[in-house]
Design a protein around this motif. Structure first.
Motif, PDB file in Angstrom:
ATOM      1  N   THR A  39      -1.308   5.452  -8.324  1.00 48.06           N
ATOM      2  CA  THR A  39      -0.226   6.045  -7.546  1.00 48.06           C
ATOM      3  C   THR A  39       1.121   5.735  -8.186  1.00 48.06           C
ATOM      4  OG1 THR A  39      -1.539   5.814  -5.544  1.00 48.06           O
ATOM      5  CG2 THR A  39       0.814   6.165  -5.251  1.00 48.06           C
ATOM      6  N   SER A  40       1.302   4.504  -8.590  1.00 47.56           N
ATOM      7  CA  SER A  40       2.544   4.090  -9.226  1.00 47.56           C
ATOM      8  C   SER A  40       2.755   4.795 -10.561  1.00 47.56           C
ATOM      9  CB  SER A  40       2.527   2.572  -9.425  1.00 47.56           C
ATOM     10  OG  SER A  40       3.718   2.132 -10.004  1.00 47.56           O
ATOM     11  N   SER A  41       1.706   4.901 -11.362  1.00 49.68           N
ATOM     12  CA  SER A  41       1.820   5.554 -12.676  1.00 49.68           C
ATOM     13  C   SER A  41       2.172   7.030 -12.543  1.00 49.68           C
ATOM     14  CB  SER A  41       0.513   5.409 -13.446  1.00 49.68           C
ATOM     15  OG  SER A  41       0.266   4.068 -13.750  1.00 49.68           O
ATOM     16  N   VAL A  42       1.532   7.724 -11.625  1.00 46.44           N
ATOM     17  CA  VAL A  42       1.816   9.153 -11.444  1.00 46.44           C
ATOM     18  C   VAL A  42       3.248   9.348 -10.950  1.00 46.44           C
ATOM     19  CG1 VAL A  42       1.224  11.204 -10.094  1.00 46.44           C
ATOM     20  CG2 VAL A  42      -0.587   9.815 -11.100  1.00 46.44           C
ATOM     21  N   ALA A  43       3.660   8.548  -9.993  1.00 46.39           N
ATOM     22  CA  ALA A  43       5.032   8.658  -9.487  1.00 46.39           C
ATOM     23  C   ALA A  43       6.038   8.363 -10.592  1.00 46.39           C
ATOM     24  CB  ALA A  43       5.238   7.716  -8.304  1.00 46.39           C
ATOM     25  N   ASN A  44       5.782   7.338 -11.390  1.00 47.88           N
ATOM     26  CA  ASN A  44       6.693   7.009 -12.487  1.00 47.88           C
ATOM     27  C   ASN A  44       6.739   8.118 -13.531  1.00 47.88           C
ATOM     28  OD1 ASN A  44       7.394   4.564 -11.337  1.00 47.88           O
ATOM     29  ND2 ASN A  44       5.892   3.403 -12.498  1.00 47.88           N
ATOM     30  N   PHE A  45       5.606   8.749 -13.805  1.00 49.11           N
ATOM     31  CA  PHE A  45       5.570   9.863 -14.762  1.00 49.11           C
ATOM     32  C   PHE A  45       6.503  10.984 -14.305  1.00 49.11           C
ATOM     33  CE2 PHE A  45       3.893  14.054 -15.837  1.00 49.11           C
ATOM     34  CZ  PHE A  45       3.946  14.000 -17.223  1.00 49.11           C
ATOM     35  N   PHE A  46       6.411  11.358 -13.047  1.00 55.90           N
ATOM     36  CA  PHE A  46       7.248  12.446 -12.547  1.00 55.90           C
ATOM     37  C   PHE A  46       8.699  12.036 -12.414  1.00 55.90           C
ATOM     38  CE2 PHE A  46       3.231  14.394 -11.287  1.00 55.90           C
ATOM     39  CZ  PHE A  46       3.470  15.694 -11.667  1.00 55.90           C
ATOM     40  N   ARG A  47       8.941  10.798 -12.022  1.00 53.76           N
ATOM     41  CA  ARG A  47      10.306  10.355 -11.785  1.00 53.76           C
ATOM     42  C   ARG A  47      11.072  10.054 -13.072  1.00 53.76           C
ATOM     43  NH1 ARG A  47      11.526   8.751  -6.689  1.00 53.76           N
ATOM     44  NH2 ARG A  47      12.850   7.055  -7.394  1.00 53.76           N
ATOM     45  N   LYS A  48      10.356   9.930 -14.193  1.00 56.45           N
ATOM     46  CA  LYS A  48      10.997   9.573 -15.463  1.00 56.45           C
ATOM     47  C   LYS A  48      11.954  10.663 -15.946  1.00 56.45           C
ATOM     48  CE  LYS A  48       9.097   6.684 -18.168  1.00 56.45           C
ATOM     49  NZ  LYS A  48       8.194   5.968 -19.031  1.00 56.45           N
ATOM     50  N   LEU A  49      11.600  11.924 -15.744  1.00 58.02           N
ATOM     51  CA  LEU A  49      12.449  13.032 -16.175  1.00 58.02           C
ATOM     52  C   LEU A  49      12.758  13.935 -14.978  1.00 58.02           C
ATOM     53  CD1 LEU A  49      10.739  14.054 -19.528  1.00 58.02           C
ATOM     54  CD2 LEU A  49      12.886  12.825 -19.240  1.00 58.02           C
ATOM     55  N   ALA A  50      14.012  14.310 -14.870  1.00 54.27           N
ATOM     56  CA  ALA A  50      14.432  15.145 -13.742  1.00 54.27           C
ATOM     57  C   ALA A  50      13.698  16.475 -13.732  1.00 54.27           C
ATOM     58  CB  ALA A  50      15.943  15.362 -13.781  1.00 54.27           C
ATOM     59  N   GLY A  51      13.407  17.026 -14.904  1.00 58.20           N
ATOM     60  CA  GLY A  51      12.708  18.310 -14.980  1.00 58.20           C
ATOM     61  C   GLY A  51      11.315  18.242 -14.370  1.00 58.20           C
ATOM     62  N   ARG A  52      10.639  17.119 -14.565  1.00 56.03           N
ATOM     63  CA  ARG A  52       9.300  16.972 -13.999  1.00 56.03           C
ATOM     64  C   ARG A  52       9.348  16.921 -12.477  1.00 56.03           C
ATOM     65  NH1 ARG A  52       7.363  12.045 -17.811  1.00 56.03           N
ATOM     66  NH2 ARG A  52       7.282  13.185 -19.761  1.00 56.03           N
ATOM     67  N   ILE A  53      10.260  16.135 -11.943  1.00 55.48           N
ATOM     68  CA  ILE A  53      10.336  16.019 -10.482  1.00 55.48           C
ATOM     69  C   ILE A  53      10.795  17.347  -9.889  1.00 55.48           C
ATOM     70  CG2 ILE A  53      12.687  15.114 -10.182  1.00 55.48           C
ATOM     71  CD1 ILE A  53       9.653  13.714  -8.402  1.00 55.48           C
ATOM     72  N   HIS A  54      11.657  18.068 -10.605  1.00 48.80           N
ATOM     73  CA  HIS A  54      12.106  19.382 -10.123  1.00 48.80           C
ATOM     74  C   HIS A  54      10.939  20.364 -10.095  1.00 48.80           C
ATOM     75  CE1 HIS A  54      14.825  22.643  -9.263  1.00 48.80           C
ATOM     76  NE2 HIS A  54      14.360  23.315 -10.298  1.00 48.80           N
ATOM     77  N   LYS A  55      10.114  20.347 -11.137  1.00 44.22           N
ATOM     78  CA  LYS A  55       8.934  21.231 -11.189  1.00 44.22           C
ATOM     79  C   LYS A  55       7.964  20.882 -10.066  1.00 44.22           C
ATOM     80  CE  LYS A  55       6.334  24.330 -13.079  1.00 44.22           C
ATOM     81  NZ  LYS A  55       6.635  25.728 -12.875  1.00 44.22           N
ATOM     82  N   LEU A  56       7.765  19.591  -9.835  1.00 44.72           N
ATOM     83  CA  LEU A  56       6.897  19.159  -8.745  1.00 44.72           C
ATOM     84  C   LEU A  56       7.423  19.657  -7.402  1.00 44.72           C
ATOM     85  CD1 LEU A  56       4.510  17.429  -7.687  1.00 44.72           C
ATOM     86  CD2 LEU A  56       6.101  15.509  -7.608  1.00 44.72           C
ATOM     87  N   GLU A  57       8.729  19.523  -7.185  1.00 44.11           N
ATOM     88  CA  GLU A  57       9.320  19.990  -5.928  1.00 44.11           C
ATOM     89  C   GLU A  57       9.179  21.496  -5.760  1.00 44.11           C
ATOM     90  OE1 GLU A  57      13.281  18.426  -6.159  1.00 44.11           O
ATOM     91  OE2 GLU A  57      12.642  16.430  -5.506  1.00 44.11           O
TER      92      GLU A  57
END
Length: 107
Positions: A39-57
């Motif tokens: 859970t921590s690794s996946v969250a950190n992967f997405f949170r590392k770059l704004a583009g990833r978290i934006h795509k997830l959202e």
């Protein structure tokens, strides 16, 4: 707070007799340690770059009708607060059905 007879540990034991006490850094249950790590690794992967978290959202808005930005955004695991870990795990479980397709779209 964690007293066996009068603290939080005693209260939890009266409410849920099957609960076990574990200090936050000494969890010996491998499946729990692994789940927290993934859970921590996946969250950190997405949170590392704004583009990833934006795509997830974006994907979550399209796929989850009751999506709320703050509630369904993957959360960082807190090292000392189990209640924060619970929030992170529950949010992870909400997004889990779509994570593989979201990762495919990112790649």
């Amino acid at each position: 707070m964690n007293g066996t007879f009068k603290g939080a540990q005693a209260y939890v034991a009266t409410v849920q007799p099957l609960a076990f006490y574990s200090h936050h850094t000494t969890c010996t249950v491998a499946s729990i340690r692994n789940a927290v790590g993934v859970t921590s690794s996946v969250a950190n992967f997405f949170r590392k770059l704004a583009g990833r978290i934006h795509k997830l959202e974006e994907e979550m808005q399209d796929r989850l009708p009751q999506y709320k930005k703050g509630k369904h955004t993957l959360k960082k695991m807190c090292e000392t607060r189990w209640i924060k870990k619970e929030d992170a795990v529950l949010t992870f479980l909400d997004t889990l059905p779509w994570l593989s397709s979201i990762l495919d779209n990112i790649s």
